[in-house]
Write a protein that holds these residues in place. Structure first.
Motif, short mmCIF file in Angstrom:
data_model
loop_
_atom_site.label_atom_id
_atom_site.label_comp_id
_atom_site.label_asym_id
_atom_site.label_seq_id
_atom_site.Cartn_x
_atom_site.Cartn_y
_atom_site.Cartn_z
N TYR A 1 45.99 19.61 13.14
CA TYR A 1 44.95 18.92 12.49
C TYR A 1 43.49 17.87 12.73
N LEU A 2 43.95 17.01 13.30
CA LEU A 2 42.97 16.49 14.63
C LEU A 2 42.51 17.45 15.34
N ASN A 3 42.92 18.69 16.06
CA ASN A 3 41.69 20.01 16.45
C ASN A 3 41.45 20.19 15.37
N GLU A 4 41.08 21.07 14.61
CA GLU A 4 40.94 21.48 13.58
C GLU A 4 39.84 20.39 13.01
N ALA A 5 40.06 19.34 12.72
CA ALA A 5 39.18 18.47 12.50
C ALA A 5 37.96 18.15 13.24
N LEU A 6 38.39 18.33 14.50
CA LEU A 6 37.65 18.53 15.70
C LEU A 6 36.28 19.50 16.11
N GLU A 7 36.92 20.96 16.05
CA GLU A 7 36.61 22.03 15.79
C GLU A 7 35.66 22.06 14.85
N ASP A 8 35.59 21.46 13.80
CA ASP A 8 34.99 21.48 12.45
C ASP A 8 33.73 20.52 13.04
N ARG A 9 34.08 19.77 13.03
CA ARG A 9 32.58 18.08 13.80
C ARG A 9 31.95 19.11 14.78
N LEU A 10 32.26 19.68 15.66
CA LEU A 10 31.63 20.91 16.45
C LEU A 10 30.94 21.83 15.84
N HIS A 11 31.21 22.04 14.69
CA HIS A 11 29.97 22.82 14.61
C HIS A 11 30.11 22.70 12.91
N SER A 12 30.04 21.71 13.45
CA SER A 12 28.86 20.50 12.19
C SER A 12 28.93 20.82 10.63
N GLN A 13 30.69 20.63 10.07
CA GLN A 13 31.41 21.37 9.48
C GLN A 13 32.17 20.21 8.71
N SER A 14 31.73 19.43 7.75
CA SER A 14 31.93 18.16 7.56
C SER A 14 33.34 18.63 6.24
N LYS A 15 34.80 18.23 6.35
CA LYS A 15 35.71 18.40 5.38
C LYS A 15 35.74 16.78 4.89
#
Length: 511
Positions: free
Chosen positions: A95-109
């Motif tokens: 879950y955290l790794n997925e959140a990190l990748e979202d941040r990397l691609h400027s996708q905010s959830k």
């Protein structure tokens, strides 16, 4: 008993591919029952998907694995399954790794899971099979997960830093998405083998996306400097118990460690057994250390449980406990070489009327301590729930004199008299006289002296009783008679046993 909802949940979690495809359509209200079904049936693939998409801010083992309206099996009271616990941790990491990748691609959830509460899992240190997971193993697994997340976080931060500068100009700054983190509420157990990995995890705690918040901290066989180092890393608001054992601290070591306890403002329980304290031959300098130790104890304003077992505290109980800010509810003084004036002080102190748990095992209650102990029992009778007087050299005649005070302990739930030289007649008398203690659920009694194969020296020592050979046929008959007495008195709810393993599951916080 399982409800229809739980039976359906078991059926659903048995088909991983179907669940994975339907997760976004499953109402969040069904997640808890699906989690318990997956955990109970060891459906690890489904379990990880449920954790990774957990819709609530808190995932609590204590709430999800207890007895509930849909399933009366209390998984929380069983040894935790290793694969399932590991899977939950992996799910949080994913879950955290997925959140990190979202941040990397400027996708905010919007962040969903914020707290993973793993406190309350069983670990009595006995019969740990290959499928169960001990507290030590959970500590190491979580520490490694924290380190892995921190490393991945560091790599992603570097990549994000490069992208934020923009493609043409170093002065262009792109906005940084809000950080995501999960706080793990956990009990930790560390020794010399696991010290390094836990230290590394705690060092990065403040900046890590996966942070450990310790509730109960236990350390065994650690050097003083290592113990102090770990205590300094712990979140001071979360710690309720510190248990330091087999560390051979002595008064000089405790003088170093105790000042670091004051920051734990919610510390309720302090356990310091086997600390190698001996007050019987104190030098002038060590007298000062004892006074300092007592002063530091008095600074722990929330303290309710204190364990000083296997320290030689002869005649010093008033000095150690007299300045505590509030009354204790649990006091363990096993094998402390207590003197009559120690028990006399204790019976008159502010602690006795509130004592729920008292352990005086290993002190010789058969001689000069007998009368002070009898008075202590009388004073504690209204509150006492748990009494340990194992290996106290109590014979039938001593027990007979204690029974009137013991029978006044109307709330008593547990009595430990193992290792005392009692006869079959004495045990039957004890059972008969305590039948009226309606809350007494567990008694751990000794093998009767008349059930030993060879003649015991008299009076026998604890060593004689522990190492002597018991005639199993004789003992089997005695045990059957005791069980029949319970049956006749309609007290089959009470367990009378010689099995010491049951003793290890009892805890102050569960009283």
């Amino acid at each position: 008993m399982h409800s229809l909802v739980f039976l359906c949940a078991q059926k659903v979690v048995s088909h991983h591919s179907t669940v994975r495809g339907a997760l976004e359509f499953i109402p969040k209200e069904l997640y808890p029952v699906l989690f318990k079904a997956a955990f109970m049936d060891k459906r690890t693939l489904v379990l990880q998907d449920l954790v990774q998409t957990w819709p609530f801010p808190i995932l609590s083992f204590r709430k999800l694995l207890r007895k509930c309206q849909h399933c009366d099996r209390a998984l929380l009271q069983e040894k935790p399954n290793k694969l399932c616990v590991q899977t939950v941790i992996l799910g949080v990491v994913a879950y955290l790794n997925e959140a990190l990748e979202d941040r990397l691609h400027s996708q905010s959830k919007r962040q969903r899971l914020q707290i993973l509460d793993m406190t309350g899992l069983q670990d009595d240190g006995i019969d740990q099979g290959p499928e169960s997971m001990s507290l030590w193993s959970r500590t190491v697994t979580l520490a490694k997960a924290c380190i892995d997340v921190s490393k991945h976080q560091s790599k992603c931060t570097k990549r994000t830093s490069k992208r934020r500068k923009g493609p043409y100009s170093s002065s262009v700054t792109l906005p940084l998405p809000q950080p995501v983190s999960v706080e793990v509420h956990v009990d930790l157990f560390v020794n010399s083998t696991s010290y390094g990995v836990l230290k590394d995890a705690l060092q990065n705690n403040a900046n890590s996306m996966l942070r450990l918040k310790c509730r109960d901290f236990r350390a065994e066989e650690l050097p003083i400097a290592s113990t102090v180092g770990l205590l300094e890393f712990l979140d001071p608001t979360g710690v309720r118990q510190v248990d330091l054992r087999f560390n051979n601290l002595g008064l000089s070591g405790l003088r170093v460690i105790l000042p670091h306890m004051a920051k734990f403002t919610n510390l309720v329980s302090l356990k310091l057994p086997y600390s190698n304290i001996d007050v019987r031959r104190l030098s002038a300098g060590m007298e000062g250390s004892l006074h300092y130790f007592a002063t530091q104890l008095s600074r722990l304003s929330c303290l309710k449980e204190l364990n000083l077992g296997s320290s030689r505290l002869s005649g010093k109980l008033r000095q150690l406990l007299g300045d505590l800010q509030g009354p204790l509810e649990s006091l363990e003084l096993a094998f402390c070489y207590l003197l009559p004036n120690d028990l006399a002080y204790l019976s008159q102190s502010l602690h006795t009327p509130t004592l729920k748990k008292l352990d005086l095992s290993g002190n010789n209650l058969s001689d000069s301590l007998l009368q002070p102990f009898q008075h202590l029992l009388e004073e504690a009778s209204s509150s006492l729930l748990h009494l340990d007087i194992m290996e106290c050299r109590l014979m039938d005649i001593h027990l007979e004199s204690l029974l009137p005070a013991l029978c006044r302990c109307s709330q008593l739930r547990y009595l430990g008299v193992f290792g005392n030289p009692l006869s079959t007649r004495g045990l039957k008398n004890l059972l008969q006289r305590t039948m009226g203690l309606l809350y007494l659920q567990l008694v751990i009694y000794p093998y009767p002296v008349d059930c030993y194969s060879e003649n015991l020296p008299w009076p026998p020592t604890s060593s004689n009783l522990l190492n002597g050979s018991v005639d199993e046929e004789k003992f089997s008959r005695v045990n059957a008679e005791l069980q029949q007495m319970l049956l006749t008195a309609s007290r089959t709810d009470a367990v009378w046993t010689t099995n010491l393993c049951r003793h290890n599951t009892l805890d102050y916080f569960n009283l």
